[in-house]
Design an enzyme around this catalytic site. Structure first.
Site, PDB file in Angstrom:
ATOM      1  N   THR A 138      41.123  41.730  50.561  1.00  0.00           N
ATOM      2  CA  THR A 138      42.313  41.571  51.408  1.00  0.00           C
ATOM      3  C   THR A 138      42.065  40.563  52.524  1.00  0.00           C
ATOM      4  OG1 THR A 138      42.932  43.841  50.890  1.00  0.00           O
ATOM      5  CG2 THR A 138      44.071  42.822  52.730  1.00  0.00           C
ATOM      6  N   CYS A 139      40.887  40.581  53.111  1.00  0.00           N
ATOM      7  CA  CYS A 139      40.565  39.637  54.185  1.00  0.00           C
ATOM      8  C   CYS A 139      40.548  38.208  53.656  1.00  0.00           C
ATOM      9  CB  CYS A 139      39.226  39.988  54.824  1.00  0.00           C
ATOM     10  SG  CYS A 139      39.240  41.602  55.639  1.00  0.00           S
TER      11      CYS A 139
END
Length: 149
Positions: free
Chosen positions: A44-45
């Protein structure tokens, strides 16, 4: 979150990926996107960081500076930047000073286990250093739209 829209953000000093230091005050006259994320090279990052990268020219055109913040080391940040060709600086905050200043070091819970971690959130600071907007429900794939809309 420790700040409200309109608050003057205190000047801070921070270390970026190459080991040099930056200050918030050096960006006076530009809008600053300060995005807090949990960890380099996680799915996600990475999606969030690449979404900002892919729209970087639009941010520049509109007078924005982008700064990412996590507790990762400067070395980890440099590898993350190199791997994904990120065109902006990443702040290393291992002692969590910035996280504490912005209230982003919080208790989280996963599978019933409680732990401390980064609340994924973004602070938009205007040209005079005042908080313009806080995005607490960051959508990694749509983050640019969340910021610019």
């Amino acid at each position: 979150m420790k700040f409200n829209t309109g608050d003057l953000i205190p000047d801070f000093e921070a270390t970026i990926q190459d080991g040099s230091t930056i200050n918030l005050s050096q960006f006076k006259g530009k809008k600053v996107v300060l995005f807090f994320y949990p960890k380099d090279n996680t799915p996600t990052c990475t999606t969030e960081a690449c979404n900002l990268r892919d729209n970087y020219k639009e941010f520049q055109k509109r007078g924005y500076v982008i700064l990412g913040v996590s507790t990762d080391s400067t070395k980890s940040h440099q590898k993350f930047i190199d791997k994904f060709d990120l065109p902006y600086d990443l702040i290393s905050d291992p002692d969590k000073k910035l996280h504490e200043l912005f209230g982003t070091w919080v208790e989280k819970q996963m599978y019933g286990r409680k732990y401390m971690g980064t609340a994924r959130s973004t602070f938009i600071i205007n040209e005079e250093g005042h908080l313009e907007n806080i995005i607490e429900k960051v959508k990694a794939k749509e983050h640019t739209n969340q910021i610019l809309s």
